[in-house]
Design a protein around this motif. Sequence first.
Motif, PDB file in Angstrom:
ATOM      1  N   PHE A 175      35.699  52.212  43.879  1.00 23.22           N
ATOM      2  CA  PHE A 175      36.005  51.352  42.850  1.00 23.22           C
ATOM      3  C   PHE A 175      37.293  51.972  42.206  1.00 23.22           C
ATOM      4  O   PHE A 175      38.409  51.083  41.861  1.00 23.22           O
ATOM      5  N   VAL A 204      37.677  46.186  45.321  1.00 26.41           N
ATOM      6  CA  VAL A 204      36.961  46.317  44.160  1.00 26.41           C
ATOM      7  C   VAL A 204      35.833  45.580  43.938  1.00 26.41           C
ATOM      8  O   VAL A 204      34.538  46.331  43.549  1.00 26.41           O
ATOM      9  N   VAL A 231      40.780  50.112  42.337  1.00 26.11           N
ATOM     10  CA  VAL A 231      41.346  49.639  40.892  1.00 26.11           C
ATOM     11  C   VAL A 231      42.684  50.218  40.816  1.00 26.11           C
ATOM     12  O   VAL A 231      43.630  49.234  40.328  1.00 26.11           O
ATOM     13  N   GLN A 275      39.813  40.696  37.852  1.00 28.78           N
ATOM     14  CA  GLN A 275      39.776  41.904  37.830  1.00 28.78           C
ATOM     15  C   GLN A 275      39.192  42.415  36.376  1.00 28.78           C
ATOM     16  O   GLN A 275      38.318  43.412  36.161  1.00 28.78           O
ATOM     17  N   GLN A 279      41.637  43.754  46.082  1.00 27.64           N
ATOM     18  CA  GLN A 279      40.928  43.002  45.260  1.00 27.64           C
ATOM     19  C   GLN A 279      39.447  42.897  45.904  1.00 27.64           C
ATOM     20  O   GLN A 279      38.586  43.107  45.201  1.00 27.64           O
TER      21      GLN A 279
END
Length: 401
Positions: free
Chosen positions: A106, A83, A110, A20, A80
Motif C-alpha cells: 500500500f 493501492v 500510494v 484515492q 491505482q
Amino acid sequence: MTDARLRHGRASLAVSFFAQGMAFALLVTRIPAIQDRYGISDGLLPAFLAAVPILAGVGSVCTEHLVKRVRPSVVLRFAQPAVLLALLGAGAGDRMWQAALSLGAFGLAVGALDASMNMLGVSLQRTYGRSIMLGFHASYSLGGIGGASLAWAGAHWHLSLLVSYLPVVAVLLPVCLVASRWYVDGEPGAVEVVDGDVAGAKPLVFRLLLPLCLVMSFAYIGDSTVSNWSAKYLQDTLGSSEQLSTVPYNVYMVTTLLGRAAGDFGVRRFGAVAVVRVGTVLAALGFAVVAIAPGPWVGMAGFTLLGFGLCVIVPQTFAAAGRLFPGASDAAVARLNIFNYVGFLVGSPLVGALGDAWSYRGAMLVPMVLVLLTLVYARSFGSEGARYGGGHERPRTVDVG
C-alpha cells in the motif's frame, strides 16, 4: 488537443483523486480494527504506521525515475489498482506477515499514485491555462469523507474489514480502470512561453524547490495534527464527550472540501500568493483558537478554521512547483511529494511528545508557528497572477523537442 479530450482527462483524473481519498480514509480510520485483527501490539503499531509513509516516499522517488521512461498516466493506471488491491489484502489476511506485506505494498503504491496523480494535475492545469488543481484535491476530500463514513458504518455494524473493503474495491477498481482510458499527459517537449520567453528552459534545482518542500511539510504537520490528535484533544483537554470528540475531524474534512471546491475561483481572481497567504493566516488562527479554547465548541470552531486554511496550501504547492520548473514539472512534483510524507511522519509524534512533556495546549502552538512560516515563502507561489490569473490569456506552448 481538443476541448473534449481535456474535459474527459480532467473528469477521469478527478475520479482517480476521489478513489484515492476513499481508499486512504478506509485504511487510516480502521487502524484499530487492523491492529486487533492481526494482533499487533501497541509497541509495534508505530513501526507499522511509520513504514507506510516511508515506503510511500520510496514510491515517489521511484516514480520520478520511472516517468523518464513511461508517461505518468501509465504509472497511475497501474498504481491505482495496486493501492486498492493492497487495501483489500489488509482486510483479508490474519497473520502479521500478511499485514506487513499488504501495508508495505500500500505504501509503495500510494507514493507512485500520489506523485503521478499530481503530475497529471499540474500538466493539465498548464494546458488549461487556469487554476484547476484545487478541484482535483476537492475530489480527494470528497472521497475521504465517503471513506470515513463507510468506515464508521463498518465499525458501527461490527463488519469485518474484508466485508467493509470488498464492496468498495469491487466498485472502484473497474471504475478507475475505465476512467484511466481518458487520462491526459502533458505534451512531450512542450514548455510554456510567457511574454516571448521560453519558461521551461531551466532544469530542476533542488535549492529553488526547497521553500515549497518546507511549505509542504508544514502543511502536513498541521494536517496530521488534526487527523491524529483532534479527538483526543477535545476529549482529554477540553472535556468533551466521546461522541462529540469524533466531530472535529469530520468538520475539518467538510470544510476542506468546501474550501477546495471554491479555491480555484479565488486563485483565478486574486492569484495564488494571496490565496495561500489568506489560507495560512486562517490555519494559524485556527490553531490559536484550539490552543486557548475554553470548551469543546470553541475548539471545534478552531478546527473549522483549520480546514478552510490548510485546504488550499497543498494543491497550490504542487501547482507552484509545476510553474517554477515547467520543463521538469514531473520531477519537481515527485520530489515535492516526498515532503508530504515527511510532514505526516513528523507531525503526530511531535505533537504527542510535546503534549506529554509540556501540555497539549502548548503543543498546538508548534504547528501554528510552522504553518505561519509559509508566509515567509509565499513569494514562491508567485507568477500565478501573471500566468493563470483572472482575465489573462492562456499560456502558449512551443515544441522545443
